[in-house]
Design a protein around this motif. Structure first.
Motif, PDB file in Angstrom:
ATOM      1  N   ARG A  46      -6.837  -8.836  -5.082  1.00 37.21           N
ATOM      2  CA  ARG A  46      -6.522  -7.663  -4.276  1.00 37.21           C
ATOM      3  C   ARG A  46      -5.066  -7.284  -4.536  1.00 37.21           C
ATOM      4  O   ARG A  46      -4.163  -8.105  -4.400  1.00 37.21           O
ATOM      5  CB  ARG A  46      -6.722  -7.927  -2.792  1.00 37.21           C
ATOM      6  N   THR A  48      -2.118  -4.927  -3.152  1.00 36.44           N
ATOM      7  CA  THR A  48      -1.742  -4.198  -1.950  1.00 36.44           C
ATOM      8  C   THR A  48      -0.376  -3.571  -2.175  1.00 36.44           C
ATOM      9  O   THR A  48       0.584  -4.274  -2.494  1.00 36.44           O
ATOM     10  CB  THR A  48      -1.695  -5.142  -0.730  1.00 36.44           C
ATOM     11  N   HIS A 116      -4.904  -0.825  -0.425  1.00 34.24           N
ATOM     12  CA  HIS A 116      -5.544  -2.038  -0.937  1.00 34.24           C
ATOM     13  C   HIS A 116      -6.496  -1.656  -2.068  1.00 34.24           C
ATOM     14  O   HIS A 116      -7.272  -0.702  -1.928  1.00 34.24           O
ATOM     15  CB  HIS A 116      -6.349  -2.729   0.164  1.00 34.24           C
ATOM     16  N   ASP A 118      -9.258  -3.659  -4.551  1.00 30.31           N
ATOM     17  CA  ASP A 118      -9.948  -4.895  -4.929  1.00 30.31           C
ATOM     18  C   ASP A 118     -10.474  -4.772  -6.343  1.00 30.31           C
ATOM     19  O   ASP A 118     -11.103  -3.771  -6.701  1.00 30.31           O
ATOM     20  CB  ASP A 118     -11.121  -5.184  -3.983  1.00 30.31           C
TER      21      ASP A 118
END
Length: 172
Positions: A46, A48, A116, A118
């Motif tokens: 992930r 961020t 975010h 992924d």
């Protein structure tokens, strides 16, 4: 010393990797916006980014070849605002991450000023391919025919000569 990393003759076909490393070294960043990269599973990560003040329509995420590019550009407010102190950055940015072959962006969302993203890394499949070993004369003939068939389309004058030489080869 040359500027090449993979100078050993044992590294075949790694020139694209060398180009990726050069591109990563050239992309200088000023550190804005700050970001984290965390591992959230055995094959998933992930990213961020802290994008305070940006709305969803101000952000753009694209995957260009093996590069994940995040761009942010805030539209100017129509209202006349007077800031006594401006500590929250309101500038455009571009942040790029180079992805390995096969990595896929799964999803992205904006939550409380944090963007975010992924990404998943599928497990590679083991591939085994057996290569046939031919007798010397058969291998030479197949190789010659393959080269000649690739050259046949180049010109009419050459084509007629190539077809004649192919016919002579096949008669042997």
């Amino acid at each position: 010393m040359s500027g090449r990393l993979f100078t050993s003759p044992m590294f075949l076909g790694f020139d694209h990797l060398e180009q990726i490393l050069e591109r990563a070294a050239k992309s200088t960043s000023d550190g804005y916006p700050p970001y984290n990269i965390e591992q959230i599973g055995s094959s998933s990560l992930r990213i961020t980014l802290a994008v305070a003040g940006f709305m969803m329509e101000d952000l753009q995420i694209t995957q260009e070849d093996n590069q994940l590019v995040i761009r942010g550009r805030q539209l100017e407010d129509n209202e006349e605002r007077v800031f006594l102190y401006r500590g929250i950055a309101a500038r455009q940015f571009q942040r790029a991450f180079i992805l390995a072959e096969g990595i896929k962006v799964e999803r992205a969302w904006l939550d409380n000023g944090l963007l975010h993203i992924d990404i998943i890394r599928p497990k590679p499949e083991t591939r085994i391919r057996h290569i046939e070993i031919l007798q010397n004369s058969n291998a030479r003939r197949k190789s010659y025919n393959k080269v000649m068939s690739q050259k046949v389309g180049t010109s009419d004058a050459y084509r007629s000569g190539a077809i004649r030489s192919l016919q002579l080869t096949e008669k042997e």
